[in-house]
Design a protein around this motif. Structure first.
Motif, PDB file in Angstrom:
ATOM      1  N   GLY A 120       0.876  -1.323   0.095  1.00 17.33           N
ATOM      2  CA  GLY A 120       0.190  -0.023  -0.091  1.00 17.33           C
ATOM      3  C   GLY A 120       0.795   1.270   0.005  1.00 17.33           C
ATOM      4  N   MET A 121       1.939   1.325   0.687  1.00 16.38           N
ATOM      5  CA  MET A 121       3.032   2.512   0.801  1.00 16.38           C
ATOM      6  C   MET A 121       3.387   2.619  -0.640  1.00 16.38           C
ATOM      7  SD  MET A 121       6.347   3.391   0.940  1.00 16.38           S
ATOM      8  CE  MET A 121       6.913   1.770   1.289  1.00 16.38           C
ATOM      9  N   PHE A 122       3.892   1.594  -1.389  1.00 17.63           N
ATOM     10  CA  PHE A 122       4.222   1.667  -2.587  1.00 17.63           C
ATOM     11  C   PHE A 122       3.257   2.229  -3.560  1.00 17.63           C
ATOM     12  CE2 PHE A 122       7.987  -1.953  -2.126  1.00 17.63           C
ATOM     13  CZ  PHE A 122       8.653  -0.747  -2.022  1.00 17.63           C
ATOM     14  N   ALA A 123       2.020   1.703  -3.482  1.00 17.06           N
ATOM     15  CA  ALA A 123       0.950   2.356  -4.190  1.00 17.06           C
ATOM     16  C   ALA A 123       0.611   3.766  -4.206  1.00 17.06           C
ATOM     17  CB  ALA A 123      -0.147   1.445  -4.126  1.00 17.06           C
ATOM     18  N   VAL A 124       0.451   3.983  -2.823  1.00 18.46           N
ATOM     19  CA  VAL A 124       0.026   5.612  -2.476  1.00 18.46           C
ATOM     20  C   VAL A 124       1.402   6.400  -2.923  1.00 18.46           C
ATOM     21  CG1 VAL A 124      -0.294   6.855  -0.356  1.00 18.46           C
ATOM     22  CG2 VAL A 124      -1.330   4.643  -0.647  1.00 18.46           C
ATOM     23  N   ASN A 125       2.611   6.160  -2.648  1.00 21.47           N
ATOM     24  CA  ASN A 125       3.566   6.997  -3.195  1.00 21.47           C
ATOM     25  C   ASN A 125       3.909   6.918  -4.584  1.00 21.47           C
ATOM     26  OD1 ASN A 125       3.810   8.188  -0.571  1.00 21.47           O
ATOM     27  ND2 ASN A 125       5.099   6.251   0.047  1.00 21.47           N
ATOM     28  N   HIS A 126       3.239   5.970  -5.360  1.00 25.33           N
ATOM     29  CA  HIS A 126       3.649   5.942  -6.954  1.00 25.33           C
ATOM     30  C   HIS A 126       5.009   5.457  -7.017  1.00 25.33           C
ATOM     31  CE1 HIS A 126      -0.124   7.953  -7.538  1.00 25.33           C
ATOM     32  NE2 HIS A 126       0.277   8.975  -6.685  1.00 25.33           N
ATOM     33  N   LEU A 127       5.541   4.356  -6.087  1.00 26.95           N
ATOM     34  CA  LEU A 127       6.674   3.845  -6.359  1.00 26.95           C
ATOM     35  C   LEU A 127       6.666   2.574  -7.049  1.00 26.95           C
ATOM     36  CD1 LEU A 127       7.959   4.322  -2.626  1.00 26.95           C
ATOM     37  CD2 LEU A 127       8.406   5.790  -4.720  1.00 26.95           C
ATOM     38  N   PRO A 128       7.642   1.941  -7.795  1.00 22.70           N
ATOM     39  CA  PRO A 128       9.084   2.847  -7.699  1.00 22.70           C
ATOM     40  C   PRO A 128       9.099   3.753  -8.760  1.00 22.70           C
ATOM     41  CG  PRO A 128       9.099   0.626  -8.742  1.00 22.70           C
ATOM     42  CD  PRO A 128       7.762   0.960  -8.362  1.00 22.70           C
ATOM     43  N   ARG A 129       9.349   4.881  -8.499  1.00 26.77           N
ATOM     44  CA  ARG A 129       9.381   5.809  -9.150  1.00 26.77           C
ATOM     45  C   ARG A 129      11.042   6.401  -9.380  1.00 26.77           C
ATOM     46  NH1 ARG A 129       5.941  11.627  -9.438  1.00 26.77           N
ATOM     47  NH2 ARG A 129       6.984  12.352 -11.301  1.00 26.77           N
ATOM     48  N   LEU A 130      11.568   6.205 -10.417  1.00 25.86           N
ATOM     49  CA  LEU A 130      13.010   6.076 -10.628  1.00 25.86           C
ATOM     50  C   LEU A 130      13.410   7.679 -10.631  1.00 25.86           C
ATOM     51  CD1 LEU A 130      13.456   3.375 -12.951  1.00 25.86           C
ATOM     52  CD2 LEU A 130      13.694   3.186 -10.577  1.00 25.86           C
ATOM     53  N   ASN A 131      12.813   8.533 -11.072  1.00 25.24           N
ATOM     54  CA  ASN A 131      13.006  10.034 -10.918  1.00 25.24           C
ATOM     55  C   ASN A 131      11.904  10.952 -10.589  1.00 25.24           C
ATOM     56  OD1 ASN A 131      15.151  12.252 -11.177  1.00 25.24           O
ATOM     57  ND2 ASN A 131      14.597  12.246 -13.522  1.00 25.24           N
ATOM     58  N   HIS A 132      12.388  11.848 -10.084  1.00 23.81           N
ATOM     59  CA  HIS A 132      11.365  12.870  -9.731  1.00 23.81           C
ATOM     60  C   HIS A 132      11.967  14.415  -9.917  1.00 23.81           C
ATOM     61  CE1 HIS A 132       8.553  15.481  -7.059  1.00 23.81           C
ATOM     62  NE2 HIS A 132       7.574  14.222  -7.103  1.00 23.81           N
ATOM     63  N   PRO A 133      10.977  15.310 -10.453  1.00 24.00           N
ATOM     64  CA  PRO A 133      11.717  16.437 -10.697  1.00 24.00           C
ATOM     65  C   PRO A 133      12.151  17.248  -9.588  1.00 24.00           C
ATOM     66  CG  PRO A 133       9.591  16.369 -11.928  1.00 24.00           C
ATOM     67  CD  PRO A 133       9.648  14.965 -10.893  1.00 24.00           C
ATOM     68  N   VAL A 134      11.847  16.839  -8.246  1.00 17.54           N
ATOM     69  CA  VAL A 134      12.646  17.683  -7.152  1.00 17.54           C
ATOM     70  C   VAL A 134      14.191  17.118  -7.315  1.00 17.54           C
ATOM     71  CG1 VAL A 134      10.708  17.736  -5.669  1.00 17.54           C
ATOM     72  CG2 VAL A 134      12.245  15.953  -5.419  1.00 17.54           C
ATOM     73  N   PHE A 135      14.392  16.178  -7.773  1.00 14.01           N
ATOM     74  CA  PHE A 135      16.161  15.613  -7.872  1.00 14.01           C
ATOM     75  C   PHE A 135      16.912  16.600  -8.827  1.00 14.01           C
ATOM     76  CE2 PHE A 135      14.030  11.648  -6.514  1.00 14.01           C
ATOM     77  CZ  PHE A 135      14.248  11.665  -5.049  1.00 14.01           C
ATOM     78  N   ASP A 136      16.158  17.284  -9.737  1.00 13.70           N
ATOM     79  CA  ASP A 136      16.680  18.097 -10.740  1.00 13.70           C
ATOM     80  C   ASP A 136      17.087  19.406 -10.178  1.00 13.70           C
ATOM     81  OD1 ASP A 136      16.740  16.160 -12.658  1.00 13.70           O
ATOM     82  OD2 ASP A 136      14.779  16.881 -13.515  1.00 13.70           O
TER      83      ASP A 136
END
Length: 186
Positions: A120-136
């Motif tokens: 459920g934590m993976f699903a709610v957080n849309h994981l696995p997400r390999l990149n997110h714009p905040v990392f840029d």
């Protein structure tokens, strides 16, 4: 500050603060200014930040409860079914001995609760997400050591790049960065 490329869509604006109390005040002011799609990043928990963000998501605990109840029912049901389908009468003891079934019932309840909690934590957080714009954002790596970040997402109904930048500038952050989706994606 990164400027958007021709093929990039705006993801949001990020403001960097140097103290936790300034981040907390900024979140409160953003909520008071009717920004609803905001998030905060901090190297440690800040008392009152979850309340200021109006964080009330209870989906993961519900998944955990469902997993625990379902797992316990499965564990108990398997033992009852096995003893009734293949009865072995030993010393005229009852076939369904509830105290004897509690160990497996408890263990399967815990196992399923943990598995559904993690899933459920993976699903709610849309994981696995390999990149997110905040990392840029160039300085975002400091969110794990000594800086505090407030993000106002472009999905907010009140979001306007210029007005939101002006609002964030009034909060006196160390810097403001524009975050973009790569290639105009979501």
């Amino acid at each position: 500050m990164r400027e958007p490329e021709a093929t990039s869509a705006v993801f949001g604006l990020m403001a960097e603060f140097d103290r936790p109390d300034r981040l907390l005040d900024a979140v409160k002011q953003a909520r008071a200014a009717h920004y609803r799609t905001v998030d905060a990043y901090s190297p440690f928990p800040i008392e009152g930040l979850a309340e200021a963000l109006d964080f009330k998501d209870a989906r993961v605990p519900i998944f955990t409860l469902i997993g625990g109840i379902g797992g316990a029912a499965l564990g108990f049901g398997m033992q009852v079914y096995t003893n009734l389908a293949f009865p072995i009468d030993i010393g005229n003891r009852p076939l369904v001995a509830v105290p004897a079934f509690m160990l497996i019932t408890f263990e399967l309840g815990v196992l399923c609760a943990v598995l559904l909690c993690i899933g459920g934590m993976f699903a709610v957080n849309h994981l696995p997400r390999l990149n997110h714009p905040v990392f840029d954002v160039q300085t975002f790596h400091l969110a794990s050591s000594d800086k505090f970040f407030l993000v106002i997402f472009s999905t907010d109904r009140k979001f306007d790049p210029d007005d939101t930048r002006t609002f964030l500038a009034a909060l006196k952050p160390r810097r403001i960065d524009l975050m973009t989706h790569p290639s105009g994606g979501t």
